[in-house]
Enzyme design. Structure first.
Site, short mmCIF file in Angstrom:
data_model
loop_
_atom_site.label_atom_id
_atom_site.label_comp_id
_atom_site.label_asym_id
_atom_site.label_seq_id
_atom_site.Cartn_x
_atom_site.Cartn_y
_atom_site.Cartn_z
N ARG A 77 0.73 -1.31 -0.01
CA ARG A 77 -0.13 -0.07 -0.09
C ARG A 77 0.90 1.30 -0.02
NH1 ARG A 77 -5.46 -0.40 0.59
NH2 ARG A 77 -6.36 -2.27 1.58
N ASP A 78 1.98 1.37 -0.73
CA ASP A 78 3.00 2.49 -1.01
C ASP A 78 2.38 3.58 -1.64
OD1 ASP A 78 5.15 1.51 0.45
OD2 ASP A 78 5.09 -0.07 -0.84
N GLY A 113 -7.07 0.06 -6.94
CA GLY A 113 -8.38 0.78 -6.61
C GLY A 113 -7.93 2.32 -6.66
N GLY A 115 -6.57 4.55 -4.49
CA GLY A 115 -5.25 5.08 -4.22
C GLY A 115 -4.23 4.83 -5.50
N THR A 116 -4.42 3.74 -5.87
CA THR A 116 -3.68 3.22 -7.31
C THR A 116 -3.88 4.25 -8.43
OG1 THR A 116 -3.70 1.01 -6.56
CG2 THR A 116 -2.99 1.22 -8.85
N ASP A 138 -14.47 -3.51 -2.75
CA ASP A 138 -15.39 -2.14 -2.09
C ASP A 138 -16.38 -1.51 -3.16
OD1 ASP A 138 -13.90 -2.56 0.16
OD2 ASP A 138 -12.60 -0.81 -0.06
N GLY A 181 -15.76 -2.80 2.89
CA GLY A 181 -16.26 -1.93 2.05
C GLY A 181 -15.57 -0.46 2.23
N TYR A 300 -11.08 -10.40 6.44
CA TYR A 300 -10.30 -11.07 5.24
C TYR A 300 -10.71 -11.87 4.50
CZ TYR A 300 -7.39 -7.11 7.04
OH TYR A 300 -7.17 -5.98 7.24
N VAL A 301 -11.55 -12.83 5.17
CA VAL A 301 -12.18 -13.94 4.50
C VAL A 301 -12.76 -13.42 3.20
CG1 VAL A 301 -14.49 -14.26 5.91
CG2 VAL A 301 -13.29 -16.42 5.04
#
Ligand code: F6P
Length: 376
Positions: A77-78, A113, A115-116, A138, A181, A300-301
């Site tokens: 998540r950089d 998503g 952020g990317t 999400d 979400g 996380y499932v």
């Protein structure tokens, strides 16, 4: 004269999501098989791009990955403009540009998503040819109908809500299920309707505990001595929503370094104080209704395991469409899902935007008209 084969980098960034491997495969098969491109995969998202860690991807390495969950490349998540590199926090963009050039890349495909999209935008501004594909469970990415990962997560959350019914019913309990979400309610709303939740709580519709208790009591009066409640991880009651929004506003408006620090600390305190919100709601409902309450955090499932057919299909379509865009030198875009087709959308239309559930969305109206409580 024949043009040299294009050399393309691909990476997966942000939280993992079912369908990432299907998208890598969709892109790779079309890029290599149809257009004769060369493909390298950066490890661990933006981190591998900045550290120049990659693997060559060929037809063999793309084989057998369609059904696998997670991402064969790894993720992180950089943020390109501020990351820990060689022991110091710094702007990694110049290093990334160097790596892109030294690998003789013609394009970079980033699966991620919101952020990317922001990271991608910064790299476009630095002169790189970038395309993104919308990935997130999400479903909150702007300008695309949907994103891969969402359908699988919705299946998983729906099954969980299904299963909670029999135990809630047997014990005459309220069971609250917390669904992921981030700050959007799509996953909770979709799974809540599909799983037959009695109450659905979304971040977009701040709730009142009294209203939820009223729905539960009405059900009790009608002979249903149990209730299943789907709670979005971002859902808050009216007071907590107001506190959070005020803290966020303060943080956005802070001008000096001192004020920024203080606002960030205040926001962290408010967020921290609201961390156990679903447990708090369970206690409040127990008190208000007399029914025993339990909480299940799906966690996380929802992101793990094999993608469903809908996500495999979507990821394959978006991936192969991205290869066509690279072939035609169309960059600075996200490949959006539009009905049964795909469409390139300028990254500037996507970066920094979030697709929330409109409070009059058709799914919300469906829930309302079926008598599902929304805590309004
Ligand atoms: O964005 C996907 C998501 O799974 C959200 O639903 C959730 O809030 C978040 O990621 C969890 O993030 P992390 O993987 O950093 O714990």
């Amino acid at each position: 004269m024949a043009q040299a084969a294009k050399r393309v980098g691909i990476l997966t960034a942000g939280g993992d999501s079912p369908g990432l491997n299907a998208a890598i495969r969709g892109f790779g098969k079309a890029a290599i098989g149809r257009y004769g491109m060369e493909l390298i995969g950066f490890r661990d998202g933006i981190r591998g791009l900045a550290e120049n860690r990659f693997i060559e991807l060929d037809k063999r390495s793309l084989s057998g990955i369609l059904t696998i969950g997670g991402t064969i490349l790894g993720t992180s998540r950089d943020k390109v403009q501020r990351m820990l590199l060689d022991g110091e926090v710094r702007d990694a963009i110049p290093t990334i540009v160097d790596n892109y050039r030294s690998n003789n890349l013609d394009a970079l495909v980033m699966l991620g998503g919101g952020g990317t999209a922001k990271n991608a935008m910064r790299l476009v501004d630095a002169g790189l040819n970038v395309i993104t594909l919308p990935k997130t469970i999400d479903n909150d990415i702007a300008m695309t109908d949907t994103s891969f990962g969402f359908a699988t997560a919705m299946e998983i959350a729906t099954e969980a809500i299904d299963r909670l019914h029999s135990t809630a019913h047997s014990h005459h309990r309220i069971i609250l299920t917390e669904v992921m979400g981030h700050r959007a309610g799509w996953l909770t709303l979709g799974a809540g309707i599909a799983g037959g939740a009695d109450v659905i709580l979304l971040p977009e519709i701040p709730f009142s505990v009294e209203s939820i208790a009223e729905t539960v009591k009405q059900r009790m009066a009608g002979g249903s001595t149990f209730s299943v409640i789907a709670v979005a991880e971002g859902a808050r009651d009216i007071i907590d929503t107001a506190d959070l929004q005020a803290a966020e506003l303060l943080s956005r408006n802070a001008k000096t370094i001192e004020a920024k620090k203080a606002a960030a600390q205040h926001l962290a305190n408010v967020t921290d104080g609201q961390r156990e919100h679903t447990f708090k709601l369970a206690r409040q409902l127990e008190e208000a209704t007399g029914l025993e309450s339990r909480v299940t955090i799906l966690g996380y499932v929802q992101r793990g395991g094999t993608p469903c057919a809908t996500d495999r299909l979507l990821a394959s379509r978006l991936g192969s469409a991205a290869a066509e865009l690279v072939a035609s030198d169309t960059y600075g875009v996200m490949v959006a899902a539009r009905g049964e087709g795909t469409e390139p959308v300028a990254l500037s239309e996507v970066a920094g935007k979030v697709k929330y559930v409109p409070s009059d969305h058709e799914w919300v109206e469906t829930a309302r008209s079926m008598g599902v409580g929304l805590g309004e």
